[in-house]
Write an enzyme that holds these catalytic residues in place. Structure first.
Site, PDB file in Angstrom:
ATOM      1  N   LYS A   1      30.022  25.320 -26.347  1.00  0.00           N
ATOM      2  CA  LYS A   1      31.104  24.338 -26.203  1.00  0.00           C
ATOM      3  C   LYS A   1      31.990  24.712 -25.018  1.00  0.00           C
ATOM      4  CE  LYS A   1      35.250  23.814 -27.558  1.00  0.00           C
ATOM      5  NZ  LYS A   1      35.800  23.194 -26.331  1.00  0.00           N
TER       6      LYS A   1
ATOM      7  N   GLU B   1      36.491  37.834 -26.119  1.00  0.00           N
ATOM      8  CA  GLU B   1      37.013  38.237 -24.816  1.00  0.00           C
ATOM      9  C   GLU B   1      38.354  37.515 -24.686  1.00  0.00           C
ATOM     10  OE1 GLU B   1      36.500  40.619 -22.339  1.00  0.00           O
ATOM     11  OE2 GLU B   1      34.441  39.851 -22.378  1.00  0.00           O
TER      12      GLU B   1
ATOM     13  N   CYS C   1      41.814  36.606 -17.013  1.00  0.00           N
ATOM     14  CA  CYS C   1      42.215  37.406 -18.164  1.00  0.00           C
ATOM     15  C   CYS C   1      42.557  38.830 -17.721  1.00  0.00           C
ATOM     16  CB  CYS C   1      41.132  37.404 -19.220  1.00  0.00           C
ATOM     17  SG  CYS C   1      39.496  37.646 -18.549  1.00  0.00           S
TER      18      CYS C   1
ATOM     19  N   GLU D   1      51.120  37.289 -21.689  1.00  0.00           N
ATOM     20  CA  GLU D   1      50.204  36.799 -20.656  1.00  0.00           C
ATOM     21  C   GLU D   1      50.717  35.455 -20.129  1.00  0.00           C
ATOM     22  OE1 GLU D   1      46.140  35.442 -21.826  1.00  0.00           O
ATOM     23  OE2 GLU D   1      45.510  36.716 -20.157  1.00  0.00           O
TER      24      GLU D   1
HETATM   25  P1  NAI Z   1      42.282  28.394 -25.843  1.00  0.00           P
HETATM   26  O1  NAI Z   1      42.002  29.729 -26.399  1.00  0.00           O
HETATM   27  O2  NAI Z   1      42.945  27.378 -26.709  1.00  0.00           O
HETATM   28  O3  NAI Z   1      40.903  27.717 -25.327  1.00  0.00           O
HETATM   29  C1  NAI Z   1      39.720  28.414 -25.010  1.00  0.00           C
HETATM   30  C2  NAI Z   1      38.532  27.730 -25.676  1.00  0.00           C
HETATM   31  O4  NAI Z   1      38.697  27.762 -27.079  1.00  0.00           O
HETATM   32  C3  NAI Z   1      38.366  26.250 -25.312  1.00  0.00           C
HETATM   33  O5  NAI Z   1      36.997  25.942 -25.229  1.00  0.00           O
HETATM   34  C4  NAI Z   1      38.986  25.551 -26.497  1.00  0.00           C
HETATM   35  O6  NAI Z   1      38.482  24.249 -26.697  1.00  0.00           O
HETATM   36  C5  NAI Z   1      38.584  26.466 -27.629  1.00  0.00           C
HETATM   37  N1  NAI Z   1      39.418  26.386 -28.831  1.00  0.00           N
HETATM   38  C6  NAI Z   1      40.750  26.103 -28.913  1.00  0.00           C
HETATM   39  N2  NAI Z   1      41.146  26.102 -30.193  1.00  0.00           N
HETATM   40  C7  NAI Z   1      40.069  26.399 -30.951  1.00  0.00           C
HETATM   41  C8  NAI Z   1      39.841  26.552 -32.342  1.00  0.00           C
HETATM   42  N3  NAI Z   1      40.821  26.396 -33.224  1.00  0.00           N
HETATM   43  N4  NAI Z   1      38.595  26.879 -32.758  1.00  0.00           N
HETATM   44  C9  NAI Z   1      37.601  27.057 -31.882  1.00  0.00           C
HETATM   45  N5  NAI Z   1      37.743  26.894 -30.566  1.00  0.00           N
HETATM   46  C10 NAI Z   1      38.955  26.582 -30.087  1.00  0.00           C
HETATM   47  O7  NAI Z   1      43.102  28.584 -24.513  1.00  0.00           O
HETATM   48  P2  NAI Z   1      44.053  27.518 -23.779  1.00  0.00           P
HETATM   49  O8  NAI Z   1      44.871  26.784 -24.770  1.00  0.00           O
HETATM   50  O9  NAI Z   1      43.226  26.732 -22.860  1.00  0.00           O
HETATM   51  O10 NAI Z   1      44.977  28.489 -22.939  1.00  0.00           O
HETATM   52  C11 NAI Z   1      46.051  29.157 -23.572  1.00  0.00           C
HETATM   53  C12 NAI Z   1      46.231  30.544 -23.043  1.00  0.00           C
HETATM   54  O11 NAI Z   1      45.105  31.314 -23.402  1.00  0.00           O
HETATM   55  C13 NAI Z   1      46.315  30.682 -21.538  1.00  0.00           C
HETATM   56  O12 NAI Z   1      47.608  30.455 -21.059  1.00  0.00           O
HETATM   57  C14 NAI Z   1      45.892  32.109 -21.353  1.00  0.00           C
HETATM   58  O13 NAI Z   1      46.972  32.945 -21.605  1.00  0.00           O
HETATM   59  C15 NAI Z   1      44.863  32.308 -22.445  1.00  0.00           C
HETATM   60  N6  NAI Z   1      43.486  32.162 -21.936  1.00  0.00           N
HETATM   61  C16 NAI Z   1      42.753  33.285 -21.731  1.00  0.00           C
HETATM   62  C17 NAI Z   1      41.490  33.187 -21.193  1.00  0.00           C
HETATM   63  C18 NAI Z   1      40.657  34.386 -20.940  1.00  0.00           C
HETATM   64  O14 NAI Z   1      39.848  34.377 -20.034  1.00  0.00           O
HETATM   65  N7  NAI Z   1      40.765  35.425 -21.732  1.00  0.00           N
HETATM   66  C19 NAI Z   1      40.913  31.899 -20.796  1.00  0.00           C
HETATM   67  C20 NAI Z   1      41.743  30.773 -21.118  1.00  0.00           C
HETATM   68  C21 NAI Z   1      42.992  30.921 -21.651  1.00  0.00           C
END
Ligand code: NAI
Ligand code: MG
Length: 502
Positions: free
Chosen positions: A200, A275, A309, A406
């Protein structure tokens, strides 16, 4: 610094791809969502709609998981394939991706906003590389023979060996910061080990994963081996995570959602690898090559608009050189050309979404309200799109949100330190532990520091160096497991002991 104009020379493949509705890939066939719903993905440089994509949810996830399960059955074409055939198929997939580098780089720049020059030089080649690296591992997944001595079976002889077998049906949920590369990091080890996948992509950036799905079919993977369901986290992502017939979830994204995933995975105790976020310390000693350290520290935070990240977001500078280094990094920040990703002269693009723009600006306001000041940048850039100025914050204290949390944008905090003990304490004063940077010419000090900092990757006199062979992952709340390197295979394998009495 000024918003550049978009080049008219968009790659024709990418230009035409965004005019088609993005669909769901199940069993090597493209379909609409069961609900018929679609969602829009936006051009972050303008905020305008870029493309429409099928909005998968639980019904589509159920269908995709069933396809992946069928493809994993003992006599399926995928399970019957030899390790060598599997490796060659992944290699072919990598070749196809490489042949389409320009199109993928363009799609990535359009959907994520990152500079095309960066996507072309880093995102796509790194994705090709991990596929090739993992293709080579397919034929090297070996077990052991183990001499055992059973105290309650005196005189008996046993033959014991281990097998490393694929975990099964894997759900993979990826973020928007490196959409193609994260898909490749996830798919490559899963395919090398013989798992089947439901992927996804992030709702902000589904396009490159969908184009990659076309290459899955073109390469000739058997149906059901790779299924791709675009959709939102709370619906499609949550359904995948909670699914009773999914054997493992691999997730990259926020720490907050990582914790939700753990809870959801408890239902059938599926395996989980995570991650997550980071707030990585980057330490510059007075005996460092200052020019190199300044450049390195600027790119450690500003690369990918700070949406990494492992971004070097907490800069610690030895007191005697603090003012010099802050000035150097601020100068670099002010010189960065901010503009649309498709403009060849752009060095930093927009943030991925309005949500991310608001989040980053919210952190800036919070920092200023607590007394931090900006040595460079400090606000939104331009009146169109999701641009933020490259920002250097000083006059912070360790308790501020901008130092602890972050931000995931082009914002670095600069803090002075006195000695190794002080900077190790400050560096480790965080819930995260993904990466760290050290800049010094003293090799003993560098390696002592490398041991003392709680981080999954430590870069010495460099930053953001990645290789398919080098494990990457988090200490503390930055995650579970290591991606890349042969460690990544373990995320998709389980070990079986076979014990025979002779
Ligand atoms: P997020 O963690 O909500 O999204 C990442 C993925 O998880 C997306 O594919 C999203 O659709 C999915 N997701 C969201 N809620 C979910 C759930 N309840 N169950 C399963 N999958 C789910 O991250 P978001 O909202 O885009 O960004 C928020 C913050 O997260 C950013 O500001 C940053 O701090 C952090 N982040 C860290 C990343 C990394 O590389 N470690 C990448 C993206 C965001
Ligand atoms: Mg979210």
């Amino acid at each position: 610094m000024g918003v550049a104009t978009v080049s008219a020379n968009i790659h024709p493949g990418a230009a035409s791809f965004v005019t088609k509705k993005g669909k769901i890939l199940i069993n090597n066939k493209w379909s609409d969502a069961a609900s018929g719903k679609t969602f829009a993905t936006y051009d972050p440089a303008t905020g305008e709609v870029l493309a429409h994509v099928a909005e998968g949810d639980k019904a589509d996830i159920d269908r995709a998981v069933a396809a992946a399960r069928k493809a994993f059955e003992p006599n399926s074409p995928w399970r019957k394939m030899t390790a060598s055939e599997r490796g060659r198929l992944i290699w072919k997939f990598a070749d196809l991706l490489e042949q389409n580098t320009e199109e993928f780089a363009t799609l990535e720049a359009m959907d994520n906003g990152k500079p095309l020059t960066v996507a072309r030089a880093a995102d796509v080649p790194l994705a090709v590389d991990i596929l090739r690296y993992m293709a080579g591992w397919a034929t090297k997944i070996e077990g052991n023979t183990i001499p055992i001595s059973v105290p309650y079976a005196p005189g008996a002889k046993f033959f014991v060996y281990t097998r490393r077998e694929p975990i099964g049906v894997v759900g993979q949920i990826i973020p928007w910061n490196f959409p193609l590369l994260m898909a490749a990091w996830k798919l490559a080890p899963a395919l090398a080990t013989g798992c089947t996948v439901v992927l996804k992509p992030a709702e902000q950036t589904p396009l490159s994963a969908l184009r990659l799905g076309e290459l899955v079919v073109e390469a000739g993977f058997p149906e059901g081996v790779v299924n791709i369901v675009p959709g939102f986290g709370e619906t499609a992502g949550a359904a995948l995570t909670a699914h009773p017939d999914v054997d493992k979830i691999a997730f990259t994204g926020s720490t907050e959602v990582g914790k939700l995933i753990l809870h959801a995975a408890a239902g059938n105790l599926k395996k989980v690898s995570l991650e997550l976020g980071g707030k990585s310390p980057n330490v510059i000693f007075s005996d460092a090559d200052q020019k190199g350290a300044i450049q390195g520290a600027a790119s450690a935070i500003f690369f990918n608009q700070g949406q990494c990240c492992c971004a070097g977001s907490r800069l610690y500078i030895e007191k005697s050189i603090f003012d010099n280094v802050v000035e150097g990094i601020s100068d670099q920040a002010k010189k960065i050309k901010v503009g649309p990703g498709l403009d060849p002269s752009t060095q930093m693009g927009p943030l991925v979404s309005e949500e991310q723009l608001n989040r980053v600006c919210g952190y800036l306001e919070s920092g200023f309200s607590e007394g931090a000041t900006a040595a460079a940048g400090g606000k939104k850039h331009g009146d169109k799109g999701y641009f933020v100025e490259p920002t250097v914050l000083v006059n912070t204290n360790p308790k501020m949100k901008v130092v602890q949390e972050e931000i995931f944008g082009p914002v670095v905090t600069a803090t002075p330190f006195t000695d190794v003990e002080d900077v190790v304490k400050q560096g480790n004063d965080n819930i995260y532990g993904l990466a760290a940077g050290i800049w010094t010419k003293d090799i003993s000090k560098a390696h002592r520091m490398a041991e003392l900092l709680g981080a999954g990757t430590v870069w010495i006199n460099c930053y953001n160096i990645f290789d398919a062979a080098m494990p990457f992952g988090g200490y503390k709340q930055s995650g579970w497991g290591r991606e890349m390197g042969h460690d990544a295979l373990d995320l998709y394998l389980q070990k079986k002991s076979v014990c025979t009495m002779l």
